[in-house]
Write an enzyme that holds these catalytic residues in place. Structure first.
Site, PDB file in Angstrom:
ATOM      1  CE  LYS A  65     -20.581  18.724 -28.209  1.00  0.00           C
ATOM      2  NZ  LYS A  65     -20.770  18.450 -26.760  1.00  0.00           N
ATOM      3  CG  ASP A  78     -23.658  16.606 -26.460  1.00  0.00           C
ATOM      4  OD1 ASP A  78     -23.568  16.394 -27.683  1.00  0.00           O
ATOM      5  OD2 ASP A  78     -23.052  17.531 -25.872  1.00  0.00           O
ATOM      6  NE  ARG A  94     -33.853  21.168 -12.348  1.00  0.00           N
ATOM      7  CZ  ARG A  94     -33.712  21.414 -11.048  1.00  0.00           C
ATOM      8  NH1 ARG A  94     -34.765  21.624 -10.290  1.00  0.00           N
ATOM      9  NH2 ARG A  94     -32.514  21.452 -10.502  1.00  0.00           N
ATOM     10  CG  HIS A 140     -16.195  21.645 -28.529  1.00  0.00           C
ATOM     11  ND1 HIS A 140     -16.036  20.970 -27.341  1.00  0.00           N
ATOM     12  CD2 HIS A 140     -17.240  22.474 -28.327  1.00  0.00           C
ATOM     13  CE1 HIS A 140     -16.953  21.361 -26.475  1.00  0.00           C
ATOM     14  NE2 HIS A 140     -17.694  22.274 -27.048  1.00  0.00           N
ATOM     15  CB  SER A 159     -20.039  21.886 -32.343  1.00  0.00           C
ATOM     16  OG  SER A 159     -20.855  22.565 -31.421  1.00  0.00           O
ATOM     17  CE1 TYR A 169     -18.740  20.946 -23.174  1.00  0.00           C
ATOM     18  CE2 TYR A 169     -20.095  18.981 -23.184  1.00  0.00           C
ATOM     19  CZ  TYR A 169     -19.772  20.207 -23.715  1.00  0.00           C
ATOM     20  OH  TYR A 169     -20.486  20.688 -24.785  1.00  0.00           O
ATOM     21  CG  MET A 220     -28.590  11.855 -32.735  1.00  0.00           C
ATOM     22  SD  MET A 220     -27.752  13.238 -33.552  1.00  0.00           S
ATOM     23  CE  MET A 220     -26.922  13.966 -32.157  1.00  0.00           C
TER      24      MET A 220
END
Ligand code: A2P
Length: 285
Positions: A84, A54, A260, A117, A158, A59, A23
């Site tokens: 998730k 991820d 960024r 999640h 998580s 989301y 990973m």
């Protein structure tokens, strides 16, 4: 692989228990990356050499991520994709359907890592309504079956604390290979990190740049972090990311800004924190 890492002193991956899958230590976070922006963020990350993305059903942007992955032309086996399972999908058939939806949105037939999640059980389509007929145990058994069927290579959790992990260990046939939790110098959670690492549960840090208004008042602007960044001529974000990397913790900074993103992926490998700097960062807890 990550493009041209400067510092050779840290591994590029954590090796996951059971499968030995690698990973990548830096991934792209996608929470709150808006529709119309997340695809570009994924493309920028891939361009910068970051192949670990991820994701989560919650989301609500997996379809656009899948489109960007496809457009990149990068072979599936070169990617590390995490998603998730949301809290209201706990019954066996709902777990299966949720995974199938995520796979189809991401445009793949397997996930590298599928996480529960949050360690809660909500009734289907509800927010926080208990579901007396469902359990985390049955949910986990379904995830184990999905591993057996080859639809997910690794399973994890998580937001789990130690007591919740202990309960999971008591019945898991396939133990969780990852716990994704909030980790940064203000919230180091050192006891939980040690507990997990001793049991071959790898850690992924979410919000590795801190929570809240990170740009103005948070860790990214902290005088301690700023002084360290200036000493190494790197961004404050790189200091915070490096802090987790040096504990063998995977980081998934979210950004939708290509400059960024490239910096987050590369710069943390270009320097090392001194013992004094680690002590100064520890004082931020
Ligand atoms: P942006 O996407 O505009 O880059 P969170 O960790 O809570 O998901 O939020 C990450 C926040 O940090 C986002 O607001 C993101 O904004 C910002 N961010 C990401 N990388 C950097 C960086 N290297 N420097 C400053 N801000 C960053």
């Amino acid at each position: 692989t990550l493009a041209a890492p400067v510092s050779g002193d840290l591994p590029q991956y954590v090796t996951l228990s059971r499968t030995g899958d690698r990973m990548p230590l830096v991934g792209l976070g996608t929470w709150e990356s808006a529709p119309g922006e997340v695809g570009g963020a994924v493309a920028a990350a891939l361009d910068a050499g970051c192949t670990h993305i991820d994701c989560a059903a919650a989301y609500r942007n997996e379809k656009e991520i899948g489109g960007a992955l496809k457009a990149s032309g990068i072979p599936r086996k070169s990617l590390f994709l995490t998603s998730k399972l949301w809290n209201d999908r706990r019954r066996p058939q709902d777990v299966r359907d949720a995974l199938d939806t995520t796979l189809s949105r991401l445009g793949t037939d397997y996930l590298d890592l599928y996480l529960v999640h949050w360690p809660v059980v909500w009734a289907k389509n509800s927010v926080m309504k208990p579901d007396g007929g469902a359990s985390l145990r049955e949910c986990w058994q379904t995830l184990e079956a999905l591993v057996d069927e080859g639809k997910v290579r690794n399973i994890g959790v998580s937001n789990m604390k130690q007591s919740e992990l202990e309960e999971l260990f008591s019945y898991a046939r396939i133990r969780p290979s990852v716990n994704q939790i909030e980790l940064h110098p203000r919230l180091p959670q050192s006891a939980l990190v040690e507990y997990c690492q001793q049991r071959q549960v790898a850690l992924t840090a979410y919000s590795p740049l801190g929570r809240g208004d990170v740009k103005k008042a948070g860790l990214l602007a902290s005088p301690t972090v700023t002084a360290i960044a200036q000493a190494h001529k790197v961004s404050t974000a790189s200091v915070l990311l490096r802090w987790n990397l040096e504990r063998n913790v995977v980081v998934i900074p979210k950004s939708v800004n290509p400059t960024r993103i490239a910096s987050n992926v590369r710069e943390p490998w270009s320097f090392a924190l001194t013992a004094e700097e680690r002590t100064a960062l520890a004082a931020l807890e």
